[in-house]
Design a protein around this motif. Structure first.
Motif, PDB file in Angstrom:
ATOM      1  N   ALA A  91     -11.627  -0.984   6.728  1.00 15.13           N
ATOM      2  CA  ALA A  91     -10.673   0.398   6.531  1.00 15.13           C
ATOM      3  C   ALA A  91     -10.896   0.536   4.448  1.00 15.13           C
ATOM      4  O   ALA A  91     -10.359  -0.491   4.348  1.00 15.13           O
ATOM      5  CB  ALA A  91      -9.275   0.670   6.907  1.00 15.13           C
ATOM      6  N   LEU A  92     -10.973   1.540   4.127  1.00 14.25           N
ATOM      7  CA  LEU A  92     -11.385   1.782   2.606  1.00 14.25           C
ATOM      8  C   LEU A  92     -10.586   2.787   2.246  1.00 14.25           C
ATOM      9  O   LEU A  92     -10.538   4.035   2.704  1.00 14.25           O
ATOM     10  CB  LEU A  92     -13.374   1.922   2.675  1.00 14.25           C
ATOM     11  N   ARG A  93     -10.323   2.941   0.996  1.00 14.31           N
ATOM     12  CA  ARG A  93      -9.488   4.054   0.032  1.00 14.31           C
ATOM     13  C   ARG A  93     -10.100   4.050  -1.662  1.00 14.31           C
ATOM     14  O   ARG A  93      -9.726   3.277  -1.724  1.00 14.31           O
ATOM     15  CB  ARG A  93      -8.223   4.087   0.413  1.00 14.31           C
ATOM     16  N   PRO A  94     -11.600   4.221  -1.049  1.00 15.55           N
ATOM     17  CA  PRO A  94     -12.091   4.011  -2.056  1.00 15.55           C
ATOM     18  C   PRO A  94     -11.455   4.760  -3.198  1.00 15.55           C
ATOM     19  O   PRO A  94     -11.224   6.036  -3.247  1.00 15.55           O
ATOM     20  CB  PRO A  94     -13.630   4.902  -1.827  1.00 15.55           C
ATOM     21  N   ARG A  95     -11.694   4.850  -4.650  1.00 24.84           N
ATOM     22  CA  ARG A  95     -11.695   5.651  -5.584  1.00 24.84           C
ATOM     23  C   ARG A  95     -12.447   7.074  -6.389  1.00 24.84           C
ATOM     24  O   ARG A  95     -12.015   7.846  -6.364  1.00 24.84           O
ATOM     25  CB  ARG A  95     -11.263   4.597  -7.311  1.00 24.84           C
ATOM     26  N   GLU A  96     -13.639   6.645  -5.836  1.00 21.71           N
ATOM     27  CA  GLU A  96     -14.179   7.545  -6.110  1.00 21.71           C
ATOM     28  C   GLU A  96     -15.293   8.120  -4.450  1.00 21.71           C
ATOM     29  O   GLU A  96     -15.325   7.384  -3.851  1.00 21.71           O
ATOM     30  CB  GLU A  96     -15.566   7.522  -6.789  1.00 21.71           C
TER      31      GLU A  96
ATOM     32  N   TYR B  79     -12.747   4.897   7.461  1.00 20.23           N
ATOM     33  CA  TYR B  79     -13.076   3.787   8.691  1.00 20.23           C
ATOM     34  C   TYR B  79     -14.363   3.969   9.643  1.00 20.23           C
ATOM     35  O   TYR B  79     -15.072   5.024   9.979  1.00 20.23           O
ATOM     36  CB  TYR B  79     -11.929   4.312   9.929  1.00 20.23           C
ATOM     37  N   LEU B  80     -15.076   2.527   9.338  1.00 23.57           N
ATOM     38  CA  LEU B  80     -15.515   2.280   9.667  1.00 23.57           C
ATOM     39  C   LEU B  80     -16.246   1.273  10.671  1.00 23.57           C
ATOM     40  O   LEU B  80     -15.959   0.407  10.565  1.00 23.57           O
ATOM     41  CB  LEU B  80     -16.936   1.975   8.842  1.00 23.57           C
ATOM     42  N   PRO B  81     -16.593   1.153  12.115  1.00 14.15           N
ATOM     43  CA  PRO B  81     -16.851   1.053  12.606  1.00 14.15           C
ATOM     44  C   PRO B  81     -17.299  -0.270  12.314  1.00 14.15           C
ATOM     45  O   PRO B  81     -18.279  -1.015  12.389  1.00 14.15           O
ATOM     46  CB  PRO B  81     -16.952   0.927  14.541  1.00 14.15           C
ATOM     47  N   LEU B  82     -17.095  -1.944  12.953  1.00 12.85           N
ATOM     48  CA  LEU B  82     -17.906  -3.199  12.697  1.00 12.85           C
ATOM     49  C   LEU B  82     -18.757  -3.290  13.891  1.00 12.85           C
ATOM     50  O   LEU B  82     -18.100  -4.296  14.322  1.00 12.85           O
ATOM     51  CB  LEU B  82     -17.069  -4.603  12.625  1.00 12.85           C
ATOM     52  N   GLN B  83     -19.852  -2.551  13.815  1.00  8.75           N
ATOM     53  CA  GLN B  83     -20.698  -2.852  14.592  1.00  8.75           C
ATOM     54  C   GLN B  83     -21.512  -4.317  14.555  1.00  8.75           C
ATOM     55  O   GLN B  83     -22.112  -4.510  13.644  1.00  8.75           O
ATOM     56  CB  GLN B  83     -21.989  -2.280  15.060  1.00  8.75           C
ATOM     57  N   ALA B  84     -21.635  -4.786  16.130  1.00  7.49           N
ATOM     58  CA  ALA B  84     -21.971  -6.504  16.195  1.00  7.49           C
ATOM     59  C   ALA B  84     -22.941  -6.102  17.053  1.00  7.49           C
ATOM     60  O   ALA B  84     -23.137  -5.055  18.049  1.00  7.49           O
ATOM     61  CB  ALA B  84     -21.534  -7.382  16.461  1.00  7.49           C
ATOM     62  N   PRO B  85     -24.070  -6.946  17.196  1.00 12.30           N
ATOM     63  CA  PRO B  85     -24.871  -7.074  18.363  1.00 12.30           C
ATOM     64  C   PRO B  85     -24.474  -6.558  19.787  1.00 12.30           C
ATOM     65  O   PRO B  85     -25.284  -6.138  20.476  1.00 12.30           O
ATOM     66  CB  PRO B  85     -25.639  -8.478  18.677  1.00 12.30           C
ATOM     67  N   MET B  86     -22.913  -7.698  20.063  1.00 10.53           N
ATOM     68  CA  MET B  86     -22.533  -7.165  20.916  1.00 10.53           C
ATOM     69  C   MET B  86     -22.008  -6.178  21.533  1.00 10.53           C
ATOM     70  O   MET B  86     -21.794  -5.675  22.522  1.00 10.53           O
ATOM     71  CB  MET B  86     -21.950  -9.041  21.520  1.00 10.53           C
TER      72      MET B  86
ATOM     73  N   LEU C  10       0.787  -1.259   0.127  1.00 12.78           N
ATOM     74  CA  LEU C  10      -0.502   0.370   0.215  1.00 12.78           C
ATOM     75  C   LEU C  10       1.179   1.150  -0.223  1.00 12.78           C
ATOM     76  O   LEU C  10       1.327   0.966   0.595  1.00 12.78           O
ATOM     77  CB  LEU C  10      -1.306   0.114   1.101  1.00 12.78           C
ATOM     78  N   GLN C  11       0.966   2.572  -0.826  1.00 17.00           N
ATOM     79  CA  GLN C  11       1.742   3.383  -0.666  1.00 17.00           C
ATOM     80  C   GLN C  11       0.812   4.061   0.347  1.00 17.00           C
ATOM     81  O   GLN C  11       2.395   4.958   1.139  1.00 17.00           O
ATOM     82  CB  GLN C  11       0.856   4.693  -2.212  1.00 17.00           C
ATOM     83  N   ASP C  12      -0.252   4.349   0.636  1.00 21.39           N
ATOM     84  CA  ASP C  12      -0.203   4.878   2.210  1.00 21.39           C
ATOM     85  C   ASP C  12      -1.211   4.233   2.804  1.00 21.39           C
ATOM     86  O   ASP C  12      -2.482   4.076   2.707  1.00 21.39           O
ATOM     87  CB  ASP C  12      -1.048   6.263   1.836  1.00 21.39           C
ATOM     88  N   PRO C  13      -0.683   3.689   3.919  1.00 22.85           N
ATOM     89  CA  PRO C  13      -0.801   2.277   5.109  1.00 22.85           C
ATOM     90  C   PRO C  13      -2.336   2.964   6.150  1.00 22.85           C
ATOM     91  O   PRO C  13      -2.279   4.751   6.028  1.00 22.85           O
ATOM     92  CB  PRO C  13       0.019   1.567   6.079  1.00 22.85           C
ATOM     93  N   PRO C  14      -3.466   2.487   6.129  1.00 27.27           N
ATOM     94  CA  PRO C  14      -3.744   3.109   6.925  1.00 27.27           C
ATOM     95  C   PRO C  14      -3.949   3.784   8.401  1.00 27.27           C
ATOM     96  O   PRO C  14      -2.621   2.513   9.243  1.00 27.27           O
ATOM     97  CB  PRO C  14      -5.559   2.314   7.588  1.00 27.27           C
ATOM     98  N   ASP C  15      -3.982   4.866   9.073  1.00 26.68           N
ATOM     99  CA  ASP C  15      -3.263   4.871  10.468  1.00 26.68           C
ATOM    100  C   ASP C  15      -4.391   3.959  11.267  1.00 26.68           C
ATOM    101  O   ASP C  15      -5.077   3.925  12.114  1.00 26.68           O
ATOM    102  CB  ASP C  15      -3.880   6.623  10.567  1.00 26.68           C
ATOM    103  N   LEU C  16      -3.146   3.615  12.679  1.00 29.02           N
ATOM    104  CA  LEU C  16      -4.082   2.926  13.192  1.00 29.02           C
ATOM    105  C   LEU C  16      -4.208   3.242  14.545  1.00 29.02           C
ATOM    106  O   LEU C  16      -5.453   3.390  14.976  1.00 29.02           O
ATOM    107  CB  LEU C  16      -3.246   1.824  14.226  1.00 29.02           C
TER     108      LEU C  16
END
Length: 909
Positions: free
Chosen positions: A626-631, A612-619, A579-585
């Motif tokens: 982490a996404l780097r979309p083209r558009e 960055y979008l949290p992966l919410q689950a029932p508990m 990745l040219q620009d890895p995500p920030d932890l």
């Protein structure tokens, strides 16, 4: 019925499902008020008496009259269900008898139960902790229920009422249950009248009325509560109105609420319009919607302008609007349809700049005129342009029509070339075909242009087709002159058919494009769900999700799952290097901790290239996507953002499912290992007891021999002591196996704790030699429900521990005292204390500290103590004493000992 008025089949099926569900349930009516004393119970009893007069079986489950004679008089003549008496802390309290109500009314129809005070908390030991859950079970069995509720008991308004009155109500009701009620009847009383009722003793009596007048029943409080109750009832009625309109397919706008629809346009003043709509909705205290209609023309705008529009939509969402992006052919019909579907009585739009007369004639009526003609029952509000309004990105000032045409010259040039090519192909065919067939070729060209380039080029193609046909094929050829007037009709029909066909084809092309995009989103969700459904390991979930989202967004997608230490797992170094620009932890961790999106197109670090979008689950949240979309539209457009939220939820649920599968597997392995170990311990212990008994007997016989020399006697005594020690270990092993297998049956009796302590000290008399023990047990302590033999064993183990780990002469202290509903019994010593951080580990089986290598034992004594305490529904814990040493505390539930019956003296004969 027009196309727009035709009901949605899915909506009809949903209505049928709800109707079938309601047909099996009872009906719930809630008498709703602002506070006590407004007359809710009185109104409920009046309605019940009317139903009873009509032949309905009415049963009074719970009615609280609070000493009000008028209310008690209304309850006379109604069948009253006897209350169920529940013991609680030495008292017998009356509660609603749910089982008796179900038994009496299960097969009666119609049947009605009156259940007062819906938010009431049941006494501990009842089937349900809350009375509204009792009502839910009645409704599920087809029994109608009338009940009462005050506004301060609604969960969503609990803190608001607490801030107004200074009293925080503990008994609350979920708003979802209130919203599911079939009817809500508002019982309203003005504040002055309610205060007069309180002073007259019609609300509370005696000192309670005086306290209420000084605190809760102040005029300001009552007026505020009344306003809250009226607003909440109005919201409920508005929902009922919307449901009725939907069921009856009513399209006309009813101005029951001054809700606002904000039309977002592509111009520079869109932000000003959105902010004006937010202020208006706030002033009117109404809900509002913000809609952007994306037409085929707007879809062809530069990316910079489209991103600007999506930012305006995001601004409306942040200001509290319900946002939508509608992909339609025309703006006005889409706005009118959205307003009618959501019963929005006001449409707010920006004021269009003045247009020259020729443009008004060429382009037709503007958006304001079209809305006025299409929705005369909707109010239109125009917002003036902001003084500091600047052209939006990609938009020049004024943006004249010829400049837009220049920006799209390739499409129009293509339309002209198609018409020229059609003319060239048709020229040699006129010798074999009539002119009517040549016209069909030109119409086919118009359809092709509309299908390929849309509406504008198809209009140009229609005019060019008529001109080329006249110039090249109609006599006199190579001239626009017409010798036969009938061709004027031919040209007119040809132009009309070309324009209509082009418009319909362009509209169909646009609908096909929109449908294809929606189908692609649905297919992507289906493929993601299908792939994750078969994943059984975390790595499989991560790889499947990353591959699916990378393919869908045409950019890198990373799933940062949590490890066993709740730390985000970054990709392997090789993957990060790619990745040219890895995500920030750090940003990912912020999104996880706050449960909000961060990064690109958000309010938190919007300059980041990653979203960055949290992966919410029932508990709980299970990681970060982490996404780097083209558009940029992939994360800003509401429909696509909603799709990402759904994807994140699906991934989070898959990770949680895999986590619990692993937990279940570990639990099965642990259970099986425990079973095998207990079986081994039980077998080994039984096999060791017989030879131990023989060894102990032989040592006892040797010690009793009179001819044994002193050295032999010492050996015999040592052999006896070691045999006893090993026998105690074997006994511990057997007891642990029996306790874990559930083979131990408690013999619970009411016992004084002093006798249990005395028995333990008597049994440990020889072990405690040289270790003084003090006991602090007040004689006023109540009886405790316990198994005396097992509790004696707990105390013996604790005393033996104190002897093992303290030097000779150290004192041990036993103290008993009441702590709330529990009896606490502590055993403390003045030894070296407990190892730091291992207070809980000491109670595990075979747990021994590093410093215990020279101390006898196998580490089962404290584990047995905890198992026995758990069997008594009690607790045990260890802590370091304030003056050093160790303190082990037992907590036993106090319970209620049986009362001793009074013996009345016999009457004299």
């Amino acid at each position: 019925m027009t196309e727009d008025d035709r009901p949605d089949p899915d909506a009809l099926l949903e209505q049928l499902r709800k109707a079938e569900f309601k047909s099996r349930r009872g009906r719930l009516r809630i008498y709703f008020g602002s506070s006590a004393g407004v007359g809710k119970t009185y109104a409920m009893l009046q309605a019940a008496r009317q139903l009873q007069a009509g032949g309905v079986k009415v049963l009074v489950g719970v009615v609280e009259t609070h000493g009000r004679s008028e209310t008690a008089a209304l309850a006379e003549g109604l069948e009253v269900l006897p209350a169920r008496q529940v013991e609680y802390r030495g008292r017998r309290l009356p509660e609603f008898d749910l089982d008796a109500a179900l038994e009496q009314l299960r097969d009666r129809s119609p049947a009605l139960v009156l259940v007062d005070e819906l938010a009431h908390s049941n006494v501990a030991g009842s089937r349900h902790p809350k009375r509204w859950q009792d009502v839910e079970e009645l409704l599920a069995n087809g029994i109608d229920v009338y009940t009462t509720l005050n506004v301060q008991h609604l969960e969503s308004l609990n803190d608001v009422v607490g801030g107004i009155t200074g009293v925080r109500v503990q008994e609350t009701l979920p708003d979802t249950f209130f919203d599911r009620a079939d009817e809500v009847v508002m019982v309203d009383t003005p504040a002055d009248e309610l205060i007069a009722r309180l002073q007259a003793g019609k609300v509370y009596a005696g000192p309670q009325a005086e306290r209420a007048a000084r605190n809760f029943f102040r005029k300001g409080n009552l007026m505020a509560l009344r306003e809250l109750a009226l607003r909440r009832t109005a919201d409920r009625v508005e929902d009922d109105v919307q449901a009725w309109r939907s069921n009856q397919s009513i399209r006309q706008v009813w101005k029951t609420e001054a809700a606002v629809l904000c039309a977002i346009g592509p111009t520079a003043g869109a932000e000003h319009v959105v902010r004006s709509a937010a202020r208006l909705a706030q002033q009117l205290n109404v809900s509002w919607h913000a809609v952007y209609v994306e037409t085929p023309h707007l879809r062809r705008m530069p990316d910079a302008r489209r991103e600007h529009i999506l930012r305006v939509v995001r601004l409306a969402h942040d200001l509290g609007a319900a946002t939508s992006v509608l992909q339609e052919q025309d703006v006005a019909p889409a706005l009118i349809r959205h307003a009618r579907e959501n019963n929005l009585s006001q449409i707010l739009l920006g004021r269009a700049p003045p247009r020259p007369a020729w443009r008004r004639w060429a382009a037709g009526p503007g958006l304001h005129d079209t809305l006025s003609a299409g929705a005369p029952d909707v109010d239109l509000i125009e917002v003036g342009q902001a003084q500091a309004a600047r052209p939006a990105p990609g938009e020049t000032a004024g943006h004249p029509a010829w400049e837009r045409l220049a920006a799209q010259w390739q499409r129009y040039l293509g339309a002209a070339l198609v018409c020229a090519a059609t003319t060239a192909v048709s020229w040699p065919l006129q010798a074999w075909f009539d002119l009517s067939n040549i016209v069909m070729l030109f119409l086919l060209a118009v359809v092709g242009v509309a299908l390929r380039w849309g509406r504008g080029p198809s209009v140009l193609a229609s005019f060019l087709s008529v001109g080329f046909f006249d110039f090249f094929f109609v006599a006199p050829q190579l001239s626009f002159a017409i010798t036969d007037a009938q061709y004027l009709l031919t040209f007119a029909v040809m132009l009309a058919v070309g324009l209509i066909t082009g418009q319909l084809t362009a509209h169909l092309r646009y609908q096909v494009t929109v449908s294809a995009e929606r189908e692609a989103r649905a297919r992507a969700l289906f493929e993601l769900t299908r792939e994750l459904a078969g994943a059984l390991q975390t790595d499989q979930v991560v790889q499947s999700a990353q591959a699916n989202l990378s393919r869908e967004l045409h950019g890198p997608a990373l799933v940062l799952a949590l490890d066993a230490d709740d730390q985000l797992q970054m990709p392997a170094p090789a993957a990060q290097a790619a990745l040219q620009d890895p995500p920030d932890l750090g940003t990912a961790r912020w999104a996880l901790d706050h449960g909000q999106a961060a990064g690109l197109a958000t309010d938190t670090l919007p300059g980041s290239a990653w979203f960055y979008l949290p992966l919410q689950a029932p508990m709980r949240a299970r990681g970060v996507l982490a996404l780097r979309p083209r558009e940029l539209a992939s994360v800003m457009q509401p429909e696509r953002r909603a799709q990402l939220d759904i994807c994140a939820s699906i991934i989070g649920q898959a990770l949680e499912r895999v986590h619990y599968v692993e937990v279940a597997q570990d639990a099965l392995v642990h259970i099986e290992s425990e079973r095998l170990r207990n079986s081994l311990l039980s077998t080994l212990s039984h096999d060791l007891r017989t030879p131990l008994a023989v060894v102990y007997g032989l040592a006892d016989t040797l010690a009793a021999l009179p001819t044994l020399p002193p050295a032999g006697r010492e050996l015999a005594a040592a052999l006896q002591q070691q045999s006893q020690r090993i026998n105690a270990m074997v006994t511990n092993l057997l007891d642990m196996a029996r306790l874990q297998s559930g083979a131990v049956q408690l013999r619970l009796q009411w016992q004084p704790i002093e006798e249990v302590i005395g028995s333990a000290l008597q049994a440990m008399q020889s072990v405690l030699a040289g270790h003084p023990v003090s006991v602090d047990a007040p004689p006023t302590l109540p009886l405790v429900h316990l198994d005396a033999a097992l509790m004696e064993r707990v105390l013996c183990n604790l005393l033996e521990n104190a002897v093992k780990y303290t030097p000779p002469g150290s004192a041990t202290h036993i103290r008993a005292a009441l702590q709330g509903d529990e009896l606490w019994l502590s055993v403390s010593d003045n030894g070296p204390g407990l190892p730091a951080g291992r207070e809980e580990a000491l109670f595990e089986k075979f747990a021994r500290a590093r410093s215990e290598s020279t101390t006898s034992g196998v580490g089962l004594g404290l584990a047995i103590c905890r198992a026995i305490m758990q069997a008594h529904h009690g607790r045990i814990w260890a802590e370091r004493g304030s003056a050093g040493g160790a303190v082990f505390t037992l907590a036993l539930p106090r319970g209620n000992p049986p009362a001793v019956p009074d013996i009345e003296p016999e009457e004299p004969a």
